[in-house]
Scaffold this motif. Structure first.
Motif, short mmCIF file in Angstrom:
data_model
loop_
_atom_site.label_atom_id
_atom_site.label_comp_id
_atom_site.label_asym_id
_atom_site.label_seq_id
_atom_site.Cartn_x
_atom_site.Cartn_y
_atom_site.Cartn_z
N MET A 57 0.79 -1.22 0.00
CA MET A 57 0.00 0.00 0.00
C MET A 57 0.82 1.28 0.00
SD MET A 57 -3.10 -0.63 -0.44
CE MET A 57 -3.55 1.10 -0.26
N GLN A 58 2.01 1.28 0.60
CA GLN A 58 2.78 2.53 0.62
C GLN A 58 3.15 3.02 -0.77
OE1 GLN A 58 5.96 2.00 3.45
NE2 GLN A 58 4.60 2.19 5.21
N PRO A 59 3.62 2.13 -1.68
CA PRO A 59 3.84 2.61 -3.05
C PRO A 59 2.55 3.06 -3.74
CG PRO A 59 5.04 0.57 -2.66
CD PRO A 59 4.13 0.76 -1.49
N VAL A 60 1.43 2.40 -3.44
CA VAL A 60 0.15 2.79 -4.05
C VAL A 60 -0.25 4.19 -3.58
CG1 VAL A 60 -2.32 2.28 -4.16
CG2 VAL A 60 -0.66 0.43 -4.37
N TRP A 61 -0.21 4.41 -2.27
CA TRP A 61 -0.51 5.74 -1.75
C TRP A 61 0.44 6.77 -2.36
CZ3 TRP A 61 -4.95 6.60 0.18
CH2 TRP A 61 -5.59 5.71 1.06
N GLY A 62 1.71 6.41 -2.46
CA GLY A 62 2.70 7.33 -3.01
C GLY A 62 2.39 7.73 -4.44
N MET A 63 2.01 6.76 -5.27
CA MET A 63 1.70 7.06 -6.66
C MET A 63 0.45 7.93 -6.78
SD MET A 63 2.78 3.60 -8.74
CE MET A 63 2.14 2.41 -7.56
N LEU A 64 -0.56 7.67 -5.94
CA LEU A 64 -1.77 8.50 -5.95
C LEU A 64 -1.46 9.94 -5.57
CD1 LEU A 64 -4.36 6.06 -4.28
CD2 LEU A 64 -4.34 6.82 -6.66
N ILE A 65 -0.62 10.09 -4.54
CA ILE A 65 -0.24 11.43 -4.09
C ILE A 65 0.58 12.13 -5.17
CG2 ILE A 65 1.21 12.68 -2.42
CD1 ILE A 65 0.34 10.50 -0.38
N ASP A 66 1.49 11.39 -5.79
CA ASP A 66 2.35 11.96 -6.82
C ASP A 66 1.53 12.43 -8.02
OD1 ASP A 66 4.74 12.69 -8.02
OD2 ASP A 66 4.97 10.75 -9.00
N TYR A 67 0.54 11.63 -8.42
CA TYR A 67 -0.22 11.93 -9.64
C TYR A 67 -1.26 13.01 -9.40
CZ TYR A 67 -2.78 11.25 -13.98
OH TYR A 67 -3.38 11.45 -15.20
N TYR A 68 -1.97 12.93 -8.27
CA TYR A 68 -3.08 13.85 -8.03
C TYR A 68 -2.73 15.01 -7.10
CZ TYR A 68 -6.01 10.28 -10.20
OH TYR A 68 -6.57 9.38 -11.08
N GLY A 69 -1.57 14.95 -6.42
CA GLY A 69 -1.21 16.02 -5.50
C GLY A 69 -2.15 16.13 -4.32
N ILE A 70 -2.43 14.97 -3.66
CA ILE A 70 -3.46 14.94 -2.62
C ILE A 70 -2.88 14.53 -1.26
CG2 ILE A 70 -5.41 14.58 -4.17
CD1 ILE A 70 -5.17 11.57 -3.56
N ALA A 71 -1.66 14.90 -0.99
CA ALA A 71 -1.04 14.49 0.28
C ALA A 71 -1.85 14.99 1.47
CB ALA A 71 0.39 15.02 0.37
N LYS A 72 -2.30 16.24 1.41
CA LYS A 72 -3.09 16.82 2.50
C LYS A 72 -4.39 16.05 2.69
CE LYS A 72 -5.28 21.20 3.85
NZ LYS A 72 -5.37 22.64 3.52
N LEU A 73 -5.08 15.75 1.60
CA LEU A 73 -6.35 15.02 1.67
C LEU A 73 -6.13 13.62 2.22
CD1 LEU A 73 -9.38 14.86 1.10
CD2 LEU A 73 -8.81 14.15 -1.25
N VAL A 74 -5.06 12.95 1.79
CA VAL A 74 -4.76 11.60 2.27
C VAL A 74 -4.52 11.61 3.77
CG1 VAL A 74 -3.04 9.74 2.21
CG2 VAL A 74 -3.93 10.68 0.07
N LEU A 75 -3.78 12.62 4.25
CA LEU A 75 -3.52 12.71 5.69
C LEU A 75 -4.80 12.90 6.48
CD1 LEU A 75 -0.33 14.86 6.42
CD2 LEU A 75 -0.74 12.44 6.88
N ILE A 76 -5.64 13.81 6.02
CA ILE A 76 -6.89 14.08 6.72
C ILE A 76 -7.76 12.82 6.78
CG2 ILE A 76 -9.06 15.37 6.61
CD1 ILE A 76 -7.43 17.71 5.45
#
Length: 408
Positions: A57-76
Motif C-alpha cells: 500500500m505505501q507505493p500505491v498511496w505514493g503514486m496516488l499522491i504523486d499523480y493527483y497532488g493529494i497528500a493533505k487530503l490523504v492525511l486528513i
C-alpha cells in the motif's frame, strides 16, 4: 493567513502533536491484546499484517499522491479513519477472524500516515531552510514526555481508555492538517530538486521495484542487507512483544510501559543529533558492528528477565542502538549505491529493516514464546545480533565494485 514566522515553524507543532497521538496507543496495543485474551501467536500474526500491507500500500498511496497532488487530503482521511477502525477491536468479541479483518483495514489506511508526514516535513524543511532532523527530534521529545502520562492514565482508569485517547489526539491532528499547505502539481519540478538522501516520501517507492534487481546485483550492497535483516529481527520482536513481556511481570504494567518507553525515546534524541559525528569518527562498518554488539547485550539482559530497575537502564541502550543503527544504515545505503539507485537503496534498507524483518519476527516470535518463553525469544535475538555484527565486520573486508564508500 498565517504569519511567515508561524508558518516556518508550523511543522514543529504538527510533529509534536503527531507523536503524542502515536504515544497514546503504539506502546500499549499489544498489552491490550493480552488483556483481551489473545495468545502470543495471535498477537504476532496481527502485528505482521501492518508490515505486509505496507509493502503493497505505501507505493500505491505514493503514486496516488504523486499523480493527483493529494497528500493533505490523504492525511486528513487516514487520520480521521484509523482511530475509528481501531476502536472496532473492542467489539471483536474474541472472534480472531474479526481481529484479522480489522487489522487489514487498519493497515491499509495507517500505511499512508507516517510516510506522508515525513515527506511533508522534509519538503517544509527544504523550503524554509530548516533541518529535517531538528523537526523530527521535536516528535521524539513529545513522544517521550507523553507516553508516561498515558501509562499512568491507563493504569488508573483502565487500558481501554487508549482508544478514546487515540480518537481525541488524531482528531486534533485532523484539524491541524487543514492548515498544511495543499500540494500543487506545479511544485513537482521544484520537488525533484529535493535531496534524495533525506526524502522519505512514499511516492519515491514507486520506482523502487524496477531499480531493485540491478541494485541487488551489487555484491557489497547485497551483503549489507543480509546482516541488516538478521540484526533487525531483535528490534521487530521488541516492537511486537515488549509490552506483552512487561505485562507478564505483573503489577502496574501500563505505568511501567510508559516509563520504559519514555527512557528510550529521550535516549534517542542526543544520538540522532550526534549520529553524523559518530559515523565520521568510527566509519560505517565499525559503527554498525559495535551497535549490533550493543544490541546483543540489550537482548541478553532482557532474556534474564531482570528487575524493573535493570530494565530501565537497559532502555537507555535501547534508544542509543535504535537511533544509531537507523541513522548509520540509511546513510550507508545512500553512499554505497550507484548514483541512479540511491533512492531505491534507501527504500530497500527501510523495507528490509521494517517490513520484511517485521513480518518474520512477529510471526515466529509468538511461537518461540510459546515454546521457550522470553528467555528463548530474547536470547535468540542476542545470538542473531552477534551473527549480524560478524556479518558487518566481514563486509568491511569485501572490496567495493565501483561504489562510493565512506570511511570503513
Amino acid at each position: 493567513m498565517l504569519s511567515e514566522g508561524v508558518r516556518k515553524y508550523s511543522l514543529h507543532v504538527y510533529n509534536y502533536f503527531f507523536y503524542i497521538a502515536y504515544a497514546s496507543y503504539l506502546p500499549f496495543l499489544s498489552y491490550w491484546f493480552v488483556e483481551d485474551g489473545l495468545s502470543t501467536q495471535e498477537i504476532g500474526l496481527i502485528f505482521s499484517i501492518g508490515p505486509l500491507i505496507g509493502l503493497v500500500m505505501q507505493p500505491v498511496w505514493g503514486m496516488l499522491i504523486d499523480y493527483y497532488g493529494i497528500a493533505k487530503l490523504v492525511l486528513i482521511c487516514s487520520m480521521g479513519v484509523t482511530p475509528w477502525i481501531m476502536l472496532a477491536y473492542q467489539y471483536a468479541d474474541h472472534n480472531f477472524a474479526f481481529y484479522i479483518g480489522i487489522s487489514i483495514l487498519l493497515a491499509v489506511f495507517a500505511s499512508a500516515t507516517l510516510p506522508v508526514v515525513d515527506a511533508i516535513t522534509v519538503k517544509h524543511a527544504k523550503k524554509n531552510a530548516l533541518s529535517y532532523g531538528a523537526i523530527r527530534v521535536v516528535g521524539s521529545i513529545s513522544f517521550g514526555l507523553s507516553v508516561t502520562i498515558f501509562g499512568i492514565l491507563y493504569e488508573r482508569y483502565g487500558l481501554s481508555l487508549l482508544f478514546t485517547a487515540y480518537i481525541i489526539s488524531m482528531s486534533v491532528m485532523c484539524l491541524l492538517s487543514f492548515f498544511i499547505a495543499a500540494d500543487k502539481r506545479a511544485d513537482k519540478r521544484a520537488d525533484k530538486r529535493v535531496d534524495e538522501r533525506t526524502d522519505p516520501s512514499p511516492k519515491r517507492q514507486g520506482n523502487m521495484f524496477k531499480e531493485m534487481l540491478p541494485l541487488l546485483k551489487e555484491r557489497r550492497f547485497l551483503l549489507f542487507l543480509i546482516p541488516v535483516f538478521v540484526v533487525a529481527i531483535g528490534p521487530q520482536l521488541n516492537n511486537a512483544f515488549y509490552s506483552v513481556y512487561i505485562s507478564h511481570f505483573g503489577g502496574e504494567a501500563a505505568g511501567k510501559i510508559g516509563i520504559l518507553y519514555t527512557i528510550s525515546s529521550i535516549a534517542e534524541i542526543p544520538v540522532f543529533l550526534l549520529s553524523g559525528y559518530i559515523i565520521r569518527k568510527l566509519g560505517y562498518i565499525r559503527t554498525l558492528t559495535l551497535v549490533s554488539l550493543a544490541g546483543a547485550v540489550r537482548w541478553y539482559v532482557m532474556s534474564l528477565e531482570p528487575a524493573f530497575e535493570i530494565l530501565m537502564m537497559n532502555q537507555i541502550l535501547s534508544g542509543v542502538t535504535y537511533a544509531l543503527f537507523l541513522a548509520t544504515g540509511i546513510n550507508y545505503a545512500y553512499d554505497n549505491s550507484p548514483k541512479h539507485t540511491k533512492t531505491t537503496a534507501h527504500s530497500l534498507f527501510i523495507v528490509v529493516y521494517t517490513n520484511i524483518a517485521g513480518i518474520v519476527a512477529s510471526n515466529v516470535g509468538g511461537w518461540v514464546i510459546g515454546i521457550g518463553g522470553y528467555r528463548l525469544l530474547f536470547g535468540g535475538a542476542a545470538a542473531l545480533s552477534v551473527l549480524g555484527a560478524a556479518g558487518f565486520a566481514m563486509l568491511g573486508r569485501v572490496k567495493s565494485e565501483g561504489l562510493q564508500n565512506y570511511k570503513a
